[in-house]
Motif scaffolding. Structure first.
Motif, mmCIF file in Angstrom:
data_model
loop_
_atom_site.group_PDB
_atom_site.id
_atom_site.type_symbol
_atom_site.label_atom_id
_atom_site.label_comp_id
_atom_site.label_asym_id
_atom_site.label_seq_id
_atom_site.Cartn_x
_atom_site.Cartn_y
_atom_site.Cartn_z
ATOM 1 N N ILE A 1 0.843 -1.205 0.000
ATOM 2 C CA ILE A 1 0.000 0.000 0.000
ATOM 3 C C ILE A 1 0.874 1.250 0.000
ATOM 4 N N ILE A 2 1.812 1.304 0.944
ATOM 5 C CA ILE A 2 2.614 2.530 1.026
ATOM 6 C C ILE A 2 3.568 2.633 -0.167
ATOM 7 N N ASP A 3 4.045 1.486 -0.660
ATOM 8 C CA ASP A 3 4.957 1.552 -1.812
ATOM 9 C C ASP A 3 4.224 2.038 -3.062
ATOM 10 N N ASP A 4 2.955 1.622 -3.241
ATOM 11 C CA ASP A 4 2.158 2.156 -4.353
ATOM 12 C C ASP A 4 2.058 3.678 -4.233
ATOM 13 N N MET A 5 1.825 4.136 -3.002
ATOM 14 C CA MET A 5 1.677 5.578 -2.788
ATOM 15 C C MET A 5 2.981 6.315 -3.096
ATOM 16 N N PHE A 6 4.103 5.717 -2.686
ATOM 17 C CA PHE A 6 5.399 6.337 -3.009
ATOM 18 C C PHE A 6 5.579 6.393 -4.535
ATOM 19 N N GLN A 7 5.213 5.312 -5.219
ATOM 20 C CA GLN A 7 5.362 5.276 -6.678
ATOM 21 C C GLN A 7 4.463 6.301 -7.366
ATOM 22 N N ASN A 8 3.304 6.606 -6.737
ATOM 23 C CA ASN A 8 2.366 7.547 -7.349
ATOM 24 C C ASN A 8 2.700 9.010 -7.085
ATOM 25 N N LEU A 9 3.810 9.253 -6.378
ATOM 26 C CA LEU A 9 4.212 10.651 -6.178
ATOM 27 C C LEU A 9 4.529 11.272 -7.543
ATOM 28 N N ASN A 10 4.381 12.561 -7.609
ATOM 29 C CA ASN A 10 4.681 13.261 -8.857
ATOM 30 C C ASN A 10 5.761 14.327 -8.602
ATOM 31 N N PRO A 11 6.988 14.131 -9.094
ATOM 32 C CA PRO A 11 7.469 12.983 -9.869
ATOM 33 C C PRO A 11 7.682 11.767 -8.960
ATOM 34 N N PRO A 12 7.742 10.550 -9.565
ATOM 35 C CA PRO A 12 7.994 9.361 -8.744
ATOM 36 C C PRO A 12 9.384 9.405 -8.135
ATOM 37 N N PRO A 13 9.648 8.580 -7.147
ATOM 38 C CA PRO A 13 10.977 8.603 -6.508
ATOM 39 C C PRO A 13 12.089 8.319 -7.521
ATOM 40 N N ILE A 14 13.232 8.973 -7.359
ATOM 41 C CA ILE A 14 14.346 8.653 -8.262
ATOM 42 C C ILE A 14 15.064 7.394 -7.767
ATOM 43 N N GLN A 15 14.876 7.081 -6.528
ATOM 44 C CA GLN A 15 15.428 5.831 -5.991
ATOM 45 C C GLN A 15 14.430 5.335 -4.966
ATOM 46 N N HIS A 16 13.961 4.108 -5.150
ATOM 47 C CA HIS A 16 12.954 3.546 -4.230
ATOM 48 C C HIS A 16 13.390 2.119 -3.899
ATOM 49 N N THR A 17 13.942 1.960 -2.706
ATOM 50 C CA THR A 17 14.406 0.633 -2.289
ATOM 51 C C THR A 17 13.423 0.058 -1.279
ATOM 52 N N ILE A 18 13.104 -1.223 -1.479
ATOM 53 C CA ILE A 18 12.166 -1.901 -0.570
ATOM 54 C C ILE A 18 12.880 -3.123 0.011
ATOM 55 N N ILE A 19 12.861 -3.217 1.327
ATOM 56 C CA ILE A 19 13.438 -4.399 1.979
ATOM 57 C C ILE A 19 12.285 -5.286 2.420
ATOM 58 N N GLU A 20 12.304 -6.539 2.008
ATOM 59 C CA GLU A 20 11.218 -7.453 2.369
ATOM 60 C C GLU A 20 11.796 -8.830 2.646
ATOM 61 N N ALA A 21 11.311 -9.445 3.727
ATOM 62 C CA ALA A 21 11.920 -10.695 4.188
ATOM 63 C C ALA A 21 11.072 -11.936 3.914
ATOM 64 N N HIS A 22 9.764 -11.786 3.690
ATOM 65 C CA HIS A 22 8.923 -12.996 3.612
ATOM 66 C C HIS A 22 8.811 -13.517 2.182
ATOM 67 N N LYS A 23 9.021 -14.839 2.028
ATOM 68 C CA LYS A 23 9.011 -15.463 0.695
ATOM 69 C C LYS A 23 7.680 -15.228 -0.042
ATOM 70 N N ASP A 24 6.549 -15.324 0.681
ATOM 71 C CA ASP A 24 5.246 -15.186 0.013
ATOM 72 C C ASP A 24 5.015 -13.742 -0.450
ATOM 73 N N VAL A 25 5.510 -12.794 0.337
ATOM 74 C CA VAL A 25 5.361 -11.389 -0.063
ATOM 75 C C VAL A 25 6.259 -11.133 -1.278
ATOM 76 N N LEU A 26 7.455 -11.715 -1.270
ATOM 77 C CA LEU A 26 8.374 -11.527 -2.404
ATOM 78 C C LEU A 26 7.759 -12.115 -3.684
ATOM 79 N N THR A 27 7.053 -13.248 -3.549
ATOM 80 C CA THR A 27 6.396 -13.848 -4.729
ATOM 81 C C THR A 27 5.327 -12.898 -5.270
ATOM 82 N N GLN A 28 4.532 -12.327 -4.362
ATOM 83 C CA GLN A 28 3.511 -11.355 -4.789
ATOM 84 C C GLN A 28 4.165 -10.181 -5.510
ATOM 85 N N MET A 29 5.275 -9.713 -4.950
ATOM 86 C CA MET A 29 5.953 -8.553 -5.544
ATOM 87 C C MET A 29 6.420 -8.898 -6.970
ATOM 88 N N ARG A 30 6.938 -10.124 -7.113
ATOM 89 C CA ARG A 30 7.414 -10.553 -8.435
ATOM 90 C C ARG A 30 6.220 -10.616 -9.399
#
Ligand SMILES: C[S@@+](CC[C@H](N)C(=O)[O-])C[C@H]1O[C@@H](n2cnc3c(N)ncnc32)[C@H](O)[C@@H]1O
Length: 391
Positions: free
Chosen positions: A207-236
């Motif tokens: 949710i928050i990462d979508d909001m960061f991406q929707n900034l105008n202009p979008p972030p020039i660098q957006h790093t996300i740290i995520e540890a759970h395998k199932d969340v990483l699969t969703q992200m992929r």
């Protein structure tokens, strides 16, 4: 003293407070004789401190706290909803601001001290996290399977089940909190017009990462740290690995090298952290099942606060975290909010709090939880925005 004597003295103390609250000498005598201040009545769970709040006696409250009355005992009712009121909650219900603050501040001092002791000693068993379930143990959580669903009200939920109980890791109703957080972190940031460098820890539903991406202009660098395998699969599956400017670091933030965390060009404009089953550091409140776990949970976020001066790229940089520890009781939530502020101060950051009125924005929370455990039942979410102090 055997337990029957202790019970007898404890109930005498509570009775005396109710019947003769101005009889301080008698109350002092009972305390000297060993009346246990942790004693709570069987029927309603009233402690001596609760009783002092019911009779609205500041002298008694002071006396009991000076003699070590625990600030955080809660009063369990027999009602189906079984909610706990600490003594300070009773004071608040009488609009006794002074009495409330007295107990709240005693709570802050006690918890701050316990945390300081726990970080110096490996041997304080009371402070150890003993919940091995995915709600209380980070490693059990990371090995568990997550469920991504949409409830009957259309709310998106990422949840984890253990022993037949379901806890939301992230729930759609938190969208308002995330939106306000993004607004306060980004909207008038001096680098907003050229694009921000953003570090977010914990993707959840994105949710928050979508909001960061929707900034105008979008972030020039957006790093996300995520540890759970199932969340990483969703992200992929949702294409996050292919988004321009987005870098995904797989693993626990605690296990990443400093270089990976610090990013490039000397740090981040905006840093946010919202994890799970880690304690005060993230959403430990969701998994939190007992008090020692809550105490234990102070350590992780504090560890994170301590590295912030290396992550933030200057005095304009902003930091926030999901502030949910202890949020099933208003006094405990208040105490942990104060402690977070003190810990941030120790790390060299000043914090400003904004209130998000969840009832006004979301209406009744009746339908928010479904069959999941309620982990946040305060009207106001206290939203932190921290910046580094100028040296
Ligand atoms: C509450 S969710 C984050 C929700 C997110 N703020 C959003 O807007 O959807 C917590 C996330 O943190 C992840 N997580 C838990 N512990 C972590 C850790 N130590 N390092 C990195 N990610 C972690 C969980 O797998 C989960 O995806």
């Amino acid at each position: 003293m055997n337990s029957d004597d202790a019970t007898e003295l404890g109930s005498q103390l509570i009775e005396t407070i109710f019947q003769d609250p101005s009889n301080i000498p008698q109350i002092q005598t009972l305390i000297k004789e060993g009346a246990p201040l942790w004693y709570q009545t069987d029927d309603e769970g009233v402690s001596a401190l609760h009783a002092a709040c019911y009779v609205e006696s500041i002298d008694l409250i002071k006396l009991l706290l000076e003699n070590g009355a625990p600030w955080n005992l809660s009063l369990e009712t027999d009602s189906i909803d079984s909610f706990g009121n600490t003594a300070a909650d009773i004071a608040l219900s009488f609009n006794d601001e002074e009495n409330y603050r007295l107990i709240r501040d005693a709570g802050v001092r006690t918890e701050f001290l316990l945390h300081a002791l726990s970080s110096q000693s490996e041997t304080l068993d009371v402070l150890k996290n003993e919940d091995p379930s995915p709600f209380g143990s980070s490693s059990a959580f990371l090995e568990s399977n997550l469920i991504f669903s949409v409830d009957k009200n259309g709310q998106e939920i990422c949840s984890v089940i253990s022993d037949g109980e379901t806890v939301g890791v992230m729930m759609g109703w938190e969208r308002n909190i995330m939106q306000r957080t993004v607004d306060l972190l980004c909207s008038n940031h001096p680098s907003h017009t050229t694009g921000l460098r953003i570090l977010n820890i914990g993707f959840g539903l994105g949710i928050i990462d979508d909001m960061f991406q929707n900034l105008n202009p979008p972030p020039i660098q957006h790093t996300i740290i995520e540890a759970h395998k199932d969340v990483l699969t969703q992200m992929r599956n949702k294409g996050w690995y292919d988004k321009p400017g987005v870098k995904i670091l797989e693993g626990r933030w605690q296990d990443l090298t400093d270089a990976a965390l610090y990013g490039y060009d000397g740090g981040w404009d905006v840093v946010y952290i919202d994890t799970f089953a880690e304690g005060y550091e993230g959403k430990a409140n969701k998994g939190e099942t007992n008090w020692s776990q809550t105490l234990n949970s102070l350590t992780e976020l504090k560890n994170y606060f301590d590295i912030l001066p290396n992550l933030l790229n200057g005095p304009e940089a902003r930091f926030s975290f999901f502030n949910g520890l202890g949020a099933t009781n208003s006094t405990i939530y208040d105490v942990y909010t104060q402690i977070a502020e003190l810990h941030l101060q120790e790390a060299g950051l000043s914090v400003q709090w904004s209130d998000v009125d969840l009832d006004a924005e979301l209406g009744s929370d009746k339908d928010r939880w479904g069959d999941t455990r309620k982990y946040f039942n305060q009207r106001f979410y206290r939203l932190p925005i921290a910046t580094m102090d100028q040296i």
